[in-house]
Design a protein around this motif. Sequence first.
Motif, PDB file in Angstrom:
ATOM      1  N   ASP A 262      -4.282   4.164  -0.904  1.00 49.91           N
ATOM      2  CA  ASP A 262      -4.631   2.760  -0.732  1.00 49.91           C
ATOM      3  C   ASP A 262      -4.027   2.286   0.588  1.00 49.91           C
ATOM      4  N   ARG A 263      -4.857   2.147   1.598  1.00 47.08           N
ATOM      5  CA  ARG A 263      -4.348   1.839   2.935  1.00 47.08           C
ATOM      6  C   ARG A 263      -3.825   0.414   3.053  1.00 47.08           C
ATOM      7  N   ASP A 264      -4.134  -0.419   2.095  1.00 52.09           N
ATOM      8  CA  ASP A 264      -3.546  -1.756   2.093  1.00 52.09           C
ATOM      9  C   ASP A 264      -2.045  -1.702   1.838  1.00 52.09           C
ATOM     10  N   ARG A 265      -1.570  -0.595   1.307  1.00 49.72           N
ATOM     11  CA  ARG A 265      -0.142  -0.446   1.028  1.00 49.72           C
ATOM     12  C   ARG A 265       0.615   0.147   2.212  1.00 49.72           C
ATOM     13  N   ARG A 268       1.972  -2.046   8.030  1.00 53.54           N
ATOM     14  CA  ARG A 268       1.278  -2.346   9.284  1.00 53.54           C
ATOM     15  C   ARG A 268       2.244  -2.634  10.433  1.00 53.54           C
TER      16      ARG A 268
END
Length: 408
Positions: A262-265, A268
């Motif tokens: 899950d790239r939202d995790r 950034r």
Amino acid sequence: MRLPYDIEDLLRANAPQVLGALVRRYGHFDAAEDAVQEALLAAARQWPEHGVPDNPRGWLIRVASRRLTDTLRSDETRRERERRVAELTPRDELPAEDAVAREDRAPREDDTLSLLFLCCHPDLPPPARIALTLRAVGGLTTAEIARAYLVPEATMAQKISRAKKKVRGVRFGRPDHWEGRLPAVLHTLYLIFNEGYTATSGSSLQRRDLAGEAIRLTRALHRLLPEDGEAAGLLALMLLTDARREARSGPYGELIPLDEQDRDRWDRAAIEEGVALVTRALTSGPAGPYALRAAIAAVHDEAPGPEATDWREILGLYDVLVGLVPGPVERLNRAVAVAMVHGPRAGLTELDSLEGELGHRPDAVRAHLLERAGERAAARDAYTSAAGKALSLPEQRYLRQRAARLSE
């Protein structure tokens, strides 16, 4: 006694600087380390009650110096040691306030860097460099290092003791040939990070304390050598890789491969910092191996999803990297990139030409490529073979699950 986090962090940050100052001034690595530990213990007892001194580093140096000189004077060779201490100690005595003030005005990180280079002496084998670095520069106890590497504390203590004996008498300070030692330092930090990010054995997929310590030390190295592209590249590589940490495992510690995360995790802020670092490293001079690895990690991290990953760019970067470092790990990773660009059969052909000891990884990659090629039975056997060679329990479970799925 439980210390407030700010005091604990302050002691941890100052410990290698104080040790470096004492070793540079007096030598006697073992005795200096014991004296620093006593000074840290005294600070842990006194500072929470009486407050942190205005010059915490100077306070620690002064207390540790007194402990060290007391130890040297009480040694069996007291007279000879006292003569050496008298020669090495300034006339105004280090414990004096003005001497401490001068010590504190010196570049604070120089001693940390010198200590790091001493611990990564080229004559030491990599395992000894790692242990000594974590002990002296990272501030980890022998027990903590032993737990991290799943060995008995006595075994780790012997390894550290032998490493100290090896560097005993080595000139301390800023040697003219630091550049020659820098690769050993970078490699040591890289190995520490890799072991923390993906533990080679045991029940945990990651050892976050090791990964975090490697990032902290590499950040200090980059701060001290800001113009060195490989120091910047290594820091970028660690940040870009560690940015995926929270998405790499599920609620029960199970491994989640990159294309299923899950790239939202992903972190950034760490990705942005890593991209900025590697961009500067690649545009300020010839690209080194760590900068190239960081560039590959950046391509992965900047893609919004696995299907958007620019594998042609990654393959091009691996072509350059393998030209610089034609090692089995680099060639194995390049084989994956070849498969993603030219198909699984092309990747399998690259894999067949590999030589070198890589543990379970070649079988795991072969299984993945065979599965993509539609050869389910062969892929299942390769997954099973990889699971049998893996030492990490999460990786074993993941590989067995893949094999079981192909048996359905």
